[in-house]
Design a protein around this motif. Structure first.
Motif, PDB file in Angstrom:
ATOM      1  N   VAL A  30      -1.130   3.362  -4.155  1.00  0.00           N
ATOM      2  CA  VAL A  30      -0.643   2.227  -4.949  1.00  0.00           C
ATOM      3  C   VAL A  30      -0.623   0.969  -4.092  1.00  0.00           C
ATOM      4  O   VAL A  30      -1.101  -0.097  -4.499  1.00  0.00           O
ATOM      5  N   ALA A  31      -0.091   1.086  -2.872  1.00  0.00           N
ATOM      6  CA  ALA A  31      -0.058  -0.067  -1.962  1.00  0.00           C
ATOM      7  C   ALA A  31      -1.470  -0.566  -1.680  1.00  0.00           C
ATOM      8  O   ALA A  31      -1.717  -1.782  -1.658  1.00  0.00           O
ATOM      9  N   ALA A  32      -2.410   0.342  -1.489  1.00  0.00           N
ATOM     10  CA  ALA A  32      -3.797  -0.051  -1.221  1.00  0.00           C
ATOM     11  C   ALA A  32      -4.418  -0.759  -2.431  1.00  0.00           C
ATOM     12  O   ALA A  32      -5.137  -1.752  -2.277  1.00  0.00           O
ATOM     13  N   ALA A  33      -4.128  -0.253  -3.631  1.00  0.00           N
ATOM     14  CA  ALA A  33      -4.672  -0.869  -4.845  1.00  0.00           C
ATOM     15  C   ALA A  33      -4.122  -2.271  -5.064  1.00  0.00           C
ATOM     16  O   ALA A  33      -4.805  -3.144  -5.608  1.00  0.00           O
ATOM     17  N   LEU A  34      -2.894  -2.505  -4.618  1.00  0.00           N
ATOM     18  CA  LEU A  34      -2.256  -3.801  -4.825  1.00  0.00           C
ATOM     19  C   LEU A  34      -2.490  -4.778  -3.673  1.00  0.00           C
ATOM     20  O   LEU A  34      -2.160  -5.955  -3.783  1.00  0.00           O
ATOM     21  N   ALA A  35      -3.083  -4.301  -2.573  1.00  0.00           N
ATOM     22  CA  ALA A  35      -3.196  -5.104  -1.353  1.00  0.00           C
ATOM     23  C   ALA A  35      -3.911  -6.428  -1.572  1.00  0.00           C
ATOM     24  O   ALA A  35      -3.515  -7.448  -1.004  1.00  0.00           O
ATOM     25  N   ASP A  36      -4.955  -6.451  -2.361  1.00  0.00           N
ATOM     26  CA  ASP A  36      -5.742  -7.677  -2.544  1.00  0.00           C
ATOM     27  C   ASP A  36      -5.476  -8.368  -3.875  1.00  0.00           C
ATOM     28  O   ASP A  36      -6.173  -9.306  -4.235  1.00  0.00           O
ATOM     29  N   LEU A  37      -4.463  -7.905  -4.596  1.00  0.00           N
ATOM     30  CA  LEU A  37      -4.143  -8.474  -5.905  1.00  0.00           C
ATOM     31  C   LEU A  37      -3.265  -9.703  -5.746  1.00  0.00           C
ATOM     32  O   LEU A  37      -2.278  -9.680  -5.011  1.00  0.00           O
ATOM     33  N   THR A  38      -3.634 -10.768  -6.427  1.00  0.00           N
ATOM     34  CA  THR A  38      -2.857 -11.993  -6.402  1.00  0.00           C
ATOM     35  C   THR A  38      -2.053 -12.105  -7.690  1.00  0.00           C
ATOM     36  O   THR A  38      -2.583 -11.864  -8.769  1.00  0.00           O
ATOM     37  N   VAL A  39      -0.795 -12.466  -7.575  1.00  0.00           N
ATOM     38  CA  VAL A  39       0.064 -12.647  -8.738  1.00  0.00           C
ATOM     39  C   VAL A  39       0.212 -14.137  -8.979  1.00  0.00           C
ATOM     40  O   VAL A  39       0.583 -14.883  -8.075  1.00  0.00           O
ATOM     41  N   ASP A  45       0.520 -20.759 -14.966  1.00  0.00           N
ATOM     42  CA  ASP A  45       1.309 -19.621 -14.496  1.00  0.00           C
ATOM     43  C   ASP A  45       2.598 -20.112 -13.867  1.00  0.00           C
ATOM     44  O   ASP A  45       2.620 -21.154 -13.208  1.00  0.00           O
ATOM     45  N   PRO A  46       3.672 -19.374 -14.030  1.00  0.00           N
ATOM     46  CA  PRO A  46       4.912 -19.751 -13.351  1.00  0.00           C
ATOM     47  C   PRO A  46       4.763 -19.554 -11.848  1.00  0.00           C
ATOM     48  O   PRO A  46       3.944 -18.751 -11.394  1.00  0.00           O
ATOM     49  N   GLU A  47       5.536 -20.275 -11.087  1.00  0.00           N
ATOM     50  CA  GLU A  47       5.513 -20.134  -9.634  1.00  0.00           C
ATOM     51  C   GLU A  47       6.164 -18.807  -9.249  1.00  0.00           C
ATOM     52  O   GLU A  47       7.209 -18.450  -9.769  1.00  0.00           O
ATOM     53  N   VAL A  48       5.540 -18.087  -8.350  1.00  0.00           N
ATOM     54  CA  VAL A  48       6.067 -16.805  -7.895  1.00  0.00           C
ATOM     55  C   VAL A  48       7.077 -17.071  -6.787  1.00  0.00           C
ATOM     56  O   VAL A  48       6.789 -17.765  -5.814  1.00  0.00           O
ATOM     57  N   GLY A  56      10.097  -7.138   2.303  1.00  0.00           N
ATOM     58  CA  GLY A  56       8.993  -6.391   2.889  1.00  0.00           C
ATOM     59  C   GLY A  56       7.874  -6.045   1.931  1.00  0.00           C
ATOM     60  O   GLY A  56       6.854  -5.507   2.346  1.00  0.00           O
ATOM     61  N   LEU A  57       8.046  -6.348   0.639  1.00  0.00           N
ATOM     62  CA  LEU A  57       6.992  -6.081  -0.331  1.00  0.00           C
ATOM     63  C   LEU A  57       6.256  -7.370  -0.658  1.00  0.00           C
ATOM     64  O   LEU A  57       6.847  -8.453  -0.686  1.00  0.00           O
ATOM     65  N   SER A  58       4.966  -7.264  -0.928  1.00  0.00           N
ATOM     66  CA  SER A  58       4.188  -8.422  -1.362  1.00  0.00           C
ATOM     67  C   SER A  58       4.579  -8.753  -2.804  1.00  0.00           C
ATOM     68  O   SER A  58       5.154  -7.918  -3.509  1.00  0.00           O
ATOM     69  N   PRO A  59       4.248  -9.963  -3.279  1.00  0.00           N
ATOM     70  CA  PRO A  59       4.535 -10.269  -4.688  1.00  0.00           C
ATOM     71  C   PRO A  59       3.895  -9.260  -5.646  1.00  0.00           C
ATOM     72  O   PRO A  59       4.524  -8.853  -6.619  1.00  0.00           O
ATOM     73  N   ALA A  60       2.671  -8.819  -5.379  1.00  0.00           N
ATOM     74  CA  ALA A  60       2.017  -7.842  -6.260  1.00  0.00           C
ATOM     75  C   ALA A  60       2.764  -6.511  -6.242  1.00  0.00           C
ATOM     76  O   ALA A  60       2.932  -5.870  -7.278  1.00  0.00           O
ATOM     77  N   GLU A  61       3.227  -6.097  -5.068  1.00  0.00           N
ATOM     78  CA  GLU A  61       3.976  -4.841  -4.981  1.00  0.00           C
ATOM     79  C   GLU A  61       5.301  -4.957  -5.723  1.00  0.00           C
ATOM     80  O   GLU A  61       5.725  -4.017  -6.390  1.00  0.00           O
ATOM     81  N   ARG A  62       5.937  -6.116  -5.642  1.00  0.00           N
ATOM     82  CA  ARG A  62       7.216  -6.320  -6.341  1.00  0.00           C
ATOM     83  C   ARG A  62       7.030  -6.307  -7.847  1.00  0.00           C
ATOM     84  O   ARG A  62       7.841  -5.728  -8.575  1.00  0.00           O
ATOM     85  N   VAL A  63       5.982  -6.975  -8.325  1.00  0.00           N
ATOM     86  CA  VAL A  63       5.784  -7.112  -9.772  1.00  0.00           C
ATOM     87  C   VAL A  63       5.210  -5.843 -10.391  1.00  0.00           C
ATOM     88  O   VAL A  63       5.669  -5.386 -11.434  1.00  0.00           O
ATOM     89  N   PHE A  64       4.195  -5.268  -9.763  1.00  0.00           N
ATOM     90  CA  PHE A  64       3.467  -4.167 -10.391  1.00  0.00           C
ATOM     91  C   PHE A  64       3.783  -2.784  -9.828  1.00  0.00           C
ATOM     92  O   PHE A  64       3.581  -1.786 -10.508  1.00  0.00           O
ATOM     93  N   GLY A  65       4.257  -2.684  -8.596  1.00  0.00           N
ATOM     94  CA  GLY A  65       4.383  -1.385  -7.981  1.00  0.00           C
ATOM     95  C   GLY A  65       5.786  -0.859  -7.791  1.00  0.00           C
ATOM     96  O   GLY A  65       6.000   0.332  -7.662  1.00  0.00           O
ATOM     97  N   TRP A  66       6.763  -1.739  -7.786  1.00  0.00           N
ATOM     98  CA  TRP A  66       8.129  -1.348  -7.466  1.00  0.00           C
ATOM     99  C   TRP A  66       8.917  -1.205  -8.747  1.00  0.00           C
ATOM    100  O   TRP A  66       9.228  -2.179  -9.414  1.00  0.00           O
ATOM    101  N   ASN A  67       9.264   0.018  -9.111  1.00  0.00           N
ATOM    102  CA  ASN A  67      10.072   0.259 -10.309  1.00  0.00           C
ATOM    103  C   ASN A  67      11.528   0.021  -9.955  1.00  0.00           C
ATOM    104  O   ASN A  67      12.127   0.802  -9.228  1.00  0.00           O
TER     105      ASN A  67
END
Length: 123
Positions: A30-39, A45-48, A56-67
């Motif tokens: 999951v982390a690898a899939a989200l590594a290059d994703l931009t939110v 778009d609203p400001e992230v 410690g999580l990227s914006p993509a990991e926070r939005v899409f990967g972290w339940n």
């Protein structure tokens, strides 16, 4: 009253305070899939907020990967039902009919597929 209850679960920066509610670490695939994703970053778009959520999580990991919370010990899945500039939950919130129809088709298909292939069927 609800705000007070939520404040006991999550701090002012969006970090979960109750250890028992925190999901496990992101699986490596999951982390690898989200590594290059931009939110965000697109027109309208609203400001992230890069300081909101789990440190410690990227914006993509926070939005899409972290339940944030799990329901009945099943991981939650976030499926967007809107578009970035809709001002969701703001005083001027609105919903485009075309977006609503598209999301209804997505959800109907998802629920159909879940019903056709229940998790226990493969056991």
């Amino acid at each position: 009253m609800l705000a007070g209850a939520l404040a006991t679960l999550v701090d002012s920066r969006g970090r979960i305070l109750v250890e028992g509610l925190r999901p496990p670490a992101l699986p490596e695939p999951v982390a690898a899939a989200l590594a290059d994703l931009t939110v965000g970053g697109g027109d309208g778009d609203p400001e992230v907020d890069t300081d909101w959520g789990e440190p410690g999580l990227s914006p993509a990991e926070r939005v899409f990967g972290w339940n944030t919370l799990e329901v009945l010990t099943l991981p939650t899945v976030w499926i967007p039902h809107s578009h970035p500039s809709c001002s969701q939950h703001a005083p001027d919130e609105y919903l485009l009919g075309s977006v609503a129809r598209e999301r209804l088709r997505i959800m109907a298909g998802l629920f159909w597929d879940l019903g056709e292939h229940p998790p226990d069927a493969d056991r």
